[in-house]
Design an enzyme around this catalytic site. Structure first.
Site, PDB file in Angstrom:
ATOM      1  N   CYS A 113      61.949 -51.586  89.268  1.00  0.00           N
ATOM      2  CA  CYS A 113      61.331 -51.301  90.565  1.00  0.00           C
ATOM      3  C   CYS A 113      59.845 -51.671  90.541  1.00  0.00           C
ATOM      4  CB  CYS A 113      61.501 -49.833  90.922  1.00  0.00           C
ATOM      5  SG  CYS A 113      63.230 -49.308  90.972  1.00  0.00           S
ATOM      6  N   CYS A 129      61.778 -46.987  88.198  1.00  0.00           N
ATOM      7  CA  CYS A 129      62.105 -47.611  86.913  1.00  0.00           C
ATOM      8  C   CYS A 129      61.288 -48.898  86.724  1.00  0.00           C
ATOM      9  CB  CYS A 129      63.599 -47.933  86.863  1.00  0.00           C
ATOM     10  SG  CYS A 129      64.122 -49.115  88.115  1.00  0.00           S
TER      11      CYS A 129
END
Length: 78
Positions: free
Chosen positions: A13, A10
């Site tokens: 991240c 994501c």
């Protein structure tokens, strides 16, 4: 030093990985940075929320994106 960024890929991240690399650069440190996206592997570290940051197999951060300065503080003591 071996660093793992835990998360499914994501935006948070990705930002944590970017901030980790920036922290390493600011400290003049070299380390291998690995992305871990497998849910079973992530769960094995015992974190319930991603992203997570693991340094030398020790979870140092989970559930949020830290700024480069904070990550640098975490890494400086190693």
């Amino acid at each position: 030093m071996h660093i793992k960024v835990l998360g499914p890929g994501c935006a948070n991240c990705v930002n944590l990985e970017k901030n980790t690399r920036a922290a390493l650069a600011s400290l003049g440190m070299e380390a291998s940075v690995e992305k871990v996206t497998d849910y079973a592997d992530i769960a094995g570290y015992g974190i319930m929320r991603t992203p997570g940051l693991v340094v030398d197999e020790q979870v140092v951060l989970s559930g949020r994106v830290a700024k480069p300065a904070e990550i640098a503080q975490l890494l400086a003591g190693r």
